[in-house]
Design a protein around this motif. Sequence first.
Motif, mmCIF file in Angstrom:
data_model
loop_
_atom_site.group_PDB
_atom_site.id
_atom_site.type_symbol
_atom_site.label_atom_id
_atom_site.label_comp_id
_atom_site.label_asym_id
_atom_site.label_seq_id
_atom_site.Cartn_x
_atom_site.Cartn_y
_atom_site.Cartn_z
ATOM 1 N N GLY A 312 0.800 -1.216 0.000
ATOM 2 C CA GLY A 312 0.000 0.000 0.000
ATOM 3 C C GLY A 312 0.832 1.265 0.000
ATOM 4 O O GLY A 312 1.975 1.292 0.480
ATOM 5 N N LEU A 313 0.252 2.314 -0.550
ATOM 6 C CA LEU A 313 0.850 3.657 -0.537
ATOM 7 C C LEU A 313 -0.277 4.667 -0.635
ATOM 8 O O LEU A 313 -1.181 4.518 -1.459
ATOM 9 N N SER A 314 -0.249 5.682 0.228
ATOM 10 C CA SER A 314 -1.256 6.740 0.182
ATOM 11 C C SER A 314 -0.606 8.055 0.555
ATOM 12 O O SER A 314 0.341 8.086 1.351
ATOM 13 N N VAL A 315 -1.083 9.146 -0.029
ATOM 14 C CA VAL A 315 -0.562 10.475 0.274
ATOM 15 C C VAL A 315 -1.704 11.347 0.795
ATOM 16 O O VAL A 315 -2.816 11.314 0.264
ATOM 17 N N TRP A 316 -1.420 12.084 1.863
ATOM 18 C CA TRP A 316 -2.370 13.075 2.375
ATOM 19 C C TRP A 316 -1.903 14.430 1.874
ATOM 20 O O TRP A 316 -0.927 14.987 2.344
ATOM 21 N N ARG A 317 -2.580 14.931 0.847
ATOM 22 C CA ARG A 317 -2.087 16.095 0.114
ATOM 23 C C ARG A 317 -2.104 17.367 0.952
ATOM 24 O O ARG A 317 -1.175 18.173 0.886
ATOM 25 N N LYS A 318 -3.155 17.581 1.740
ATOM 26 C CA LYS A 318 -3.243 18.824 2.515
ATOM 27 C C LYS A 318 -2.183 18.887 3.601
ATOM 28 O O LYS A 318 -1.675 19.959 3.922
ATOM 29 N N GLY A 319 -1.853 17.746 4.180
ATOM 30 C CA GLY A 319 -0.885 17.745 5.268
ATOM 31 C C GLY A 319 0.521 17.404 4.856
ATOM 32 O O GLY A 319 1.445 17.482 5.666
ATOM 33 N N GLY A 320 0.710 17.006 3.588
ATOM 34 C CA GLY A 320 2.045 16.672 3.118
ATOM 35 C C GLY A 320 2.615 15.417 3.752
ATOM 36 O O GLY A 320 3.828 15.301 3.944
ATOM 37 N N LEU A 321 1.741 14.454 4.074
ATOM 38 C CA LEU A 321 2.193 13.211 4.695
ATOM 39 C C LEU A 321 2.022 12.036 3.742
ATOM 40 O O LEU A 321 1.095 12.008 2.931
ATOM 41 N N LEU A 322 2.917 11.061 3.857
ATOM 42 C CA LEU A 322 2.883 9.837 3.067
ATOM 43 C C LEU A 322 2.730 8.666 4.034
ATOM 44 O O LEU A 322 3.190 8.727 5.172
ATOM 45 N N SER A 323 2.100 7.601 3.586
ATOM 46 C CA SER A 323 1.999 6.414 4.423
ATOM 47 C C SER A 323 2.112 5.161 3.573
ATOM 48 O O SER A 323 1.690 5.139 2.415
ATOM 49 N N CYS A 324 2.675 4.125 4.175
ATOM 50 C CA CYS A 324 2.749 2.819 3.524
ATOM 51 C C CYS A 324 2.735 1.736 4.586
ATOM 52 O O CYS A 324 2.958 2.003 5.772
ATOM 53 N N GLY A 325 2.454 0.520 4.166
ATOM 54 C CA GLY A 325 2.550 -0.616 5.061
ATOM 55 C C GLY A 325 3.963 -1.158 5.066
ATOM 56 O O GLY A 325 4.887 -0.567 4.495
ATOM 57 N N SER A 326 4.127 -2.301 5.700
ATOM 58 C CA SER A 326 5.462 -2.875 5.818
ATOM 59 C C SER A 326 5.339 -4.368 6.067
ATOM 60 O O SER A 326 4.361 -4.842 6.655
ATOM 61 N N GLU A 327 6.342 -5.105 5.632
ATOM 62 C CA GLU A 327 6.348 -6.551 5.819
ATOM 63 C C GLU A 327 6.748 -6.968 7.228
ATOM 64 O O GLU A 327 6.769 -8.159 7.530
ATOM 65 N N ASN A 328 7.072 -6.015 8.100
ATOM 66 C CA ASN A 328 7.264 -6.322 9.511
ATOM 67 C C ASN A 328 6.012 -5.983 10.316
ATOM 68 O O ASN A 328 6.067 -5.802 11.532
ATOM 69 N N ASN A 329 4.873 -5.896 9.603
ATOM 70 C CA ASN A 329 3.557 -5.714 10.222
ATOM 71 C C ASN A 329 3.429 -4.378 10.946
ATOM 72 O O ASN A 329 2.845 -4.297 12.024
ATOM 73 N N ARG A 330 3.938 -3.325 10.319
ATOM 74 C CA ARG A 330 3.846 -1.989 10.896
ATOM 75 C C ARG A 330 3.323 -0.997 9.865
ATOM 76 O O ARG A 330 3.458 -1.205 8.665
ATOM 77 N N VAL A 331 2.748 0.074 10.378
ATOM 78 C CA VAL A 331 2.321 1.203 9.553
ATOM 79 C C VAL A 331 3.375 2.292 9.678
ATOM 80 O O VAL A 331 3.813 2.613 10.795
ATOM 81 N N PHE A 332 3.775 2.868 8.536
ATOM 82 C CA PHE A 332 4.778 3.927 8.526
ATOM 83 C C PHE A 332 4.171 5.217 7.973
ATOM 84 O O PHE A 332 3.416 5.184 6.993
ATOM 85 N N VAL A 333 4.520 6.340 8.610
ATOM 86 C CA VAL A 333 4.127 7.659 8.124
ATOM 87 C C VAL A 333 5.396 8.480 7.921
ATOM 88 O O VAL A 333 6.261 8.541 8.802
#
Length: 395
Positions: A312-333
């Motif tokens: 997964g990959l998603s961008v929050w345009r208003k806040g300038g944040l990016l997020s993705c999942g990870s194979e170590n079972n974590r969410v990254f921002v």
Amino acid sequence: MKNYSSSLQIPTHPNRTLIPEEEKEEQNNPQPAHDNDPEEKPRPEWDFSLSTVISSPNSATDAIGVIEFDQSENLLATGGIARRIRIYSVQKSLTSPENGGGGGAAGENRVTFLDHAAACEYYICTPAKLSSLKWKPGSGSRVIGSGDYDGVVMEYDLEKQVPIFERDEHGGRRVCSMDYSNSDPVLGASGSDDGTLQMWDPRCEGGDSIASIQPNRVVSSPVCCVEFNPFGQPIIAVGCADKKIYGYDVRRMVDPVFIFEGHQKSVTYTRFLDSQTMVSSSVDGCLMMWNTEDQSLIRTYRGHVNNRRFVGLSVWRKGGLLSCGSENNRVFVYDKRWGDPIWVRGFEHVGQTRCDRGFVSGVCWRQMEEERCTLVAGSSDGVLQVFEGQRKVPM
């Protein structure tokens, strides 16, 4: 093209999460340097907290591969290997009243636990495992499109809860990604393991593709992601297993107007952050930000683990944040300004005991306020977790 109304037959399919075979081996690969100032560290400007957890007793067989908010940001759709499109109401299921719909400092919010059956408004059974979902622009959140493992693009009328449209142009090979243009008329496109990008215009009589492109003309390389520029430019970005990102002008689909090279493995996602800035993800374990005007690499983001699967990959345009999942079972921002993550959260198993830790397989930002945000993440265990964030007040 078909007007589809007959009963659906359910075949079996492999797991959506795997990348093509040629990408499974190397893990130690050279990475291009990013332009971050080594002296500058990410500033803790946001507080995130877990708000809602949605699971079910059989979640382990219900891996979530795709999460999408509609244009109003009031409905959420999910899909995956369970052959179901689930529709959730943000106000009823995803936003806890105790939390005020916003979010506060980590640990302050009460966590709401829900079951999928009770939380979703309704679901639609699909004939195959789903790899992609997109809400159709201009439909008033009534129509949603899907790409599946049978190589078919379908559209569903959510009000009637029936399929209304079908495209089958990828020879039975998995559709990895599909998208709609926000321009008028609405264009649609899909990318597949067959190595092609197919584009269609609903005005065309007979519904034939208006363009069929093989980005890598030398060797057929799976097309892992497609995305139209949502800011008005007539550009579509195409990420491929040949490690490249191709950009095409939809008015003349002959040669690419740009080709980005820098990733060391398959490009799995592309997301436009603004009219001339794009973020890409790859199973080389990094995200990259590109300037589509001067065709330069702006920054590289590292920290998450990704060497085989779609996370997964998603961008929050208003806040300038990016997020993705990870194979170590974590969410990254990530904040777009820094290459290191600003927030990481482990994805705990809910009511399950498994040897396999699983992985975070999908993320999606709700594009709403500038000072508050909502991030929804899904896992290979079929669990949805909703995180709410609030910008810290400067001291």
